[in-house]
Write a protein that holds these residues in place. Structure first.
Motif, PDB file in Angstrom:
ATOM      1  N   LYS A 115       0.826  -1.204   0.000  1.00 16.00           N
ATOM      2  CA  LYS A 115       0.000   0.000   0.000  1.00 16.00           C
ATOM      3  C   LYS A 115       0.864   1.259   0.000  1.00 16.00           C
ATOM      4  N   GLY A 116       1.975   1.211   0.711  1.00 18.73           N
ATOM      5  CA  GLY A 116       2.864   2.373   0.757  1.00 18.73           C
ATOM      6  C   GLY A 116       3.430   2.724  -0.599  1.00 18.73           C
ATOM      7  N   ILE A 117       3.881   1.688  -1.347  1.00 19.59           N
ATOM      8  CA  ILE A 117       4.479   1.968  -2.651  1.00 19.59           C
ATOM      9  C   ILE A 117       3.422   2.437  -3.640  1.00 19.59           C
ATOM     10  N   LEU A 118       2.198   1.912  -3.545  1.00 21.85           N
ATOM     11  CA  LEU A 118       1.131   2.339  -4.444  1.00 21.85           C
ATOM     12  C   LEU A 118       0.685   3.762  -4.131  1.00 21.85           C
ATOM     13  N   LEU A 119       0.588   4.088  -2.842  1.00 17.37           N
ATOM     14  CA  LEU A 119       0.204   5.449  -2.466  1.00 17.37           C
ATOM     15  C   LEU A 119       1.277   6.445  -2.876  1.00 17.37           C
ATOM     16  N   LEU A 120       2.534   6.095  -2.640  1.00 18.50           N
ATOM     17  CA  LEU A 120       3.641   6.975  -3.006  1.00 18.50           C
ATOM     18  C   LEU A 120       3.616   7.291  -4.494  1.00 18.50           C
ATOM     19  N   ASN A 121       3.447   6.269  -5.309  1.00 20.10           N
ATOM     20  CA  ASN A 121       3.457   6.495  -6.751  1.00 20.10           C
ATOM     21  C   ASN A 121       2.192   7.168  -7.243  1.00 20.10           C
ATOM     22  N   GLY A 122       1.087   6.922  -6.556  1.00 21.46           N
ATOM     23  CA  GLY A 122      -0.130   7.646  -6.898  1.00 21.46           C
ATOM     24  C   GLY A 122       0.037   9.131  -6.657  1.00 21.46           C
ATOM     25  N   LEU A 123       0.674   9.487  -5.539  1.00 20.86           N
ATOM     26  CA  LEU A 123       0.922  10.899  -5.228  1.00 20.86           C
ATOM     27  C   LEU A 123       1.900  11.505  -6.228  1.00 20.86           C
ATOM     28  N   LYS A 124       2.947  10.757  -6.586  1.00 21.57           N
ATOM     29  CA  LYS A 124       3.924  11.267  -7.551  1.00 21.57           C
ATOM     30  C   LYS A 124       3.288  11.477  -8.921  1.00 21.57           C
ATOM     31  N   THR A 125       2.388  10.560  -9.306  1.00 22.79           N
ATOM     32  CA  THR A 125       1.690  10.717 -10.582  1.00 22.79           C
ATOM     33  C   THR A 125       0.824  11.970 -10.562  1.00 22.79           C
ATOM     34  N   PHE A 126       0.130  12.178  -9.467  1.00 26.72           N
ATOM     35  CA  PHE A 126      -0.726  13.353  -9.321  1.00 26.72           C
ATOM     36  C   PHE A 126       0.088  14.641  -9.436  1.00 26.72           C
ATOM     37  N   MET A 127       1.310  14.623  -8.903  1.00 31.55           N
ATOM     38  CA  MET A 127       2.163  15.816  -8.930  1.00 31.55           C
ATOM     39  C   MET A 127       3.033  15.891 -10.182  1.00 31.55           C
ATOM     40  N   GLY A 128       2.901  14.893 -11.076  1.00 35.74           N
ATOM     41  CA  GLY A 128       3.714  14.892 -12.291  1.00 35.74           C
ATOM     42  C   GLY A 128       5.173  14.590 -12.036  1.00 35.74           C
ATOM     43  N   ARG A 129       5.462  13.810 -10.987  1.00 39.65           N
ATOM     44  CA  ARG A 129       6.856  13.509 -10.616  1.00 39.65           C
ATOM     45  C   ARG A 129       7.110  12.003 -10.573  1.00 39.65           C
ATOM     46  N   ASP A 130       6.400  11.266 -11.390  1.00 39.30           N
ATOM     47  CA  ASP A 130       6.510   9.806 -11.334  1.00 39.30           C
ATOM     48  C   ASP A 130       7.441   9.247 -12.403  1.00 39.30           C
ATOM     49  N   ARG A 131       8.184  10.089 -13.094  1.00 35.77           N
ATOM     50  CA  ARG A 131       9.105   9.615 -14.135  1.00 35.77           C
ATOM     51  C   ARG A 131      10.529   9.987 -13.775  1.00 35.77           C
TER      52      ARG A 131
END
Length: 339
Positions: free
Chosen positions: A319-335
């Motif tokens: 859940k932690g890794i999914l939440l972290l990446n969900g937040l990064k995607t929302f902020m445009g910082r997942d790449r």
């Protein structure tokens, strides 16, 4: 920082898994481990924690309940065909080719019907040489067992060129691939016989054992020749370590795929490396990094996350890794950006 992580994992664990599975990172979950064991392993003891068999089996049950296991060929074909895997899949990977793979991990995976990928260093197979980090762990073990007041600690600190105010153990932990000969010097001072340890403990799998895994349907991949930090290498050395490990496995075991996972970390590795590794004459099918499920510059780069910490339950870890990446995607910082 540890408190912040604890709070984050606690918050993430309160989120429903079916909500988090809608995040892009859940399309393919990529947990990695090194070993699973119920015994204390001296050459690992001072490097990183690991889970026992009951905890690992519970992890498998959790993953099977919420995700679909996929094989390496399935992932390769999906990437080549530029199509997503069905939602909520997972692929388990294991690094360094330790003997616990055949003794503990593979039998558990077979019993549960879960595929796995084992990333190997060809310099260590058949226990031909001992990873310098394992030597460091054994040296720390020996150092801590010294009687109080002995001169060994001071001699060792001087031999390791300890920094001002640094003790021998801290100096041991600073040893990297570039100055790995210092681990041998430390072993001599502490009276350790690394060759005898290799013979008696057999930390790594044999070639025959790896061949048995391939026959059982498991997949294998390169993990460099002898496990350096890639940021310490030139581009030429990085490619030599990469293709040297993958080519060896292809020739030795006749596999028809070419995959590689970074030892330690891919942080700081240049765009030129990936363009050559995935697009050159000896191109790889996939490269696995350690960027916690983030996206990268090419579809053939997939990022794994550490799932072997015993203090973090599997549900919190996932859940932690999914939440972290969900937040990064929302902020445009997942790449991940490459220079």
């Amino acid at each position: 920082m540890q408190l912040k992580k604890k709070i984050f994992y606690t918050v993430s664990n309160a989120c429903p898994i079916n909500l988090l599975q809608k995040a892009p990172a859940s399309r393919l979950l990529l947990p990695y481990h090194h070993l699973v064991s119920d015994r204390e392993v001296p050459h690992i003891r001072h490097l990183y924690p690991y889970k026992g068999t009951k905890a690992f089996e519970a992890d498998l049950d959790y993953l099977l309940k919420h995700f679909r296991p996929v094989s390496l060929p399935e992932v390769i074909h999906a990437v080549k065909e530029n199509r997503p895997l069905s939602g909520n899949s997972f692929l388990l990977t294991f690094d360094d080719g330790l003997r616990e793979v055949t003794e503990v991990i593979a039998p558990l995976l077979q019993r549960k019907g879960v595929p796995g990928v084992f990333f190997l260093n060809n310099a260590f197979l058949d226990n031909r040489s001992l990873f310098y980090k394992f030597k460091v762990s054994l040296a720390i073990n020996a150092l801590r067992s010294q009687p109080p007041g002995t001169a060994v600690s001071g001699e060792l600190a001087r031999a390791l060129q300890a920094l001002p105010g640094e003790d021998a153990e801290a100096a041991l932990r600073r040893i990297t691939w570039r100055n790995r000969e210092l681990a041998d010097s430390a072993g001599e001072l502490l009276g350790l016989d690394f060759d005898a340890y290799l013979r008696n403990e057999r930390p790594f799998m044999t070639l025959d054992e790896v061949g048995g895994l391939v026959k059982q349907g498991f997949s294998i991949g390169g993990h460099s020749i002898d496990h350096p930090y890639y940021r310490e290498l030139s581009l030429e050395q990085q490619l030599e370590q990469t293709f040297g490990s993958v080519d060896f496995l292809v020739e030795q075991f006749g596999i028809d795929y070419r995959v590689f996972a970074f030892p330690h970390t891919d942080a700081g590795v240049s765009r030129a490396f990936f363009e050559t590794a995935l697009g050159g004459e000896k191109r790889l099918d996939l490269v696995f990094g350690t960027g916690n499920q983030q996206r990268d510059m090419l579809p053939g780069i997939l990022h794994r996350f550490n799932c072997e910490r015993p203090q973090i339950p599997i549900d919190e870890s996932v859940k932690g890794i999914l939440l972290l990446n969900g937040l990064k995607t929302f902020m445009g910082r997942d790449r991940i950006k490459r220079g």
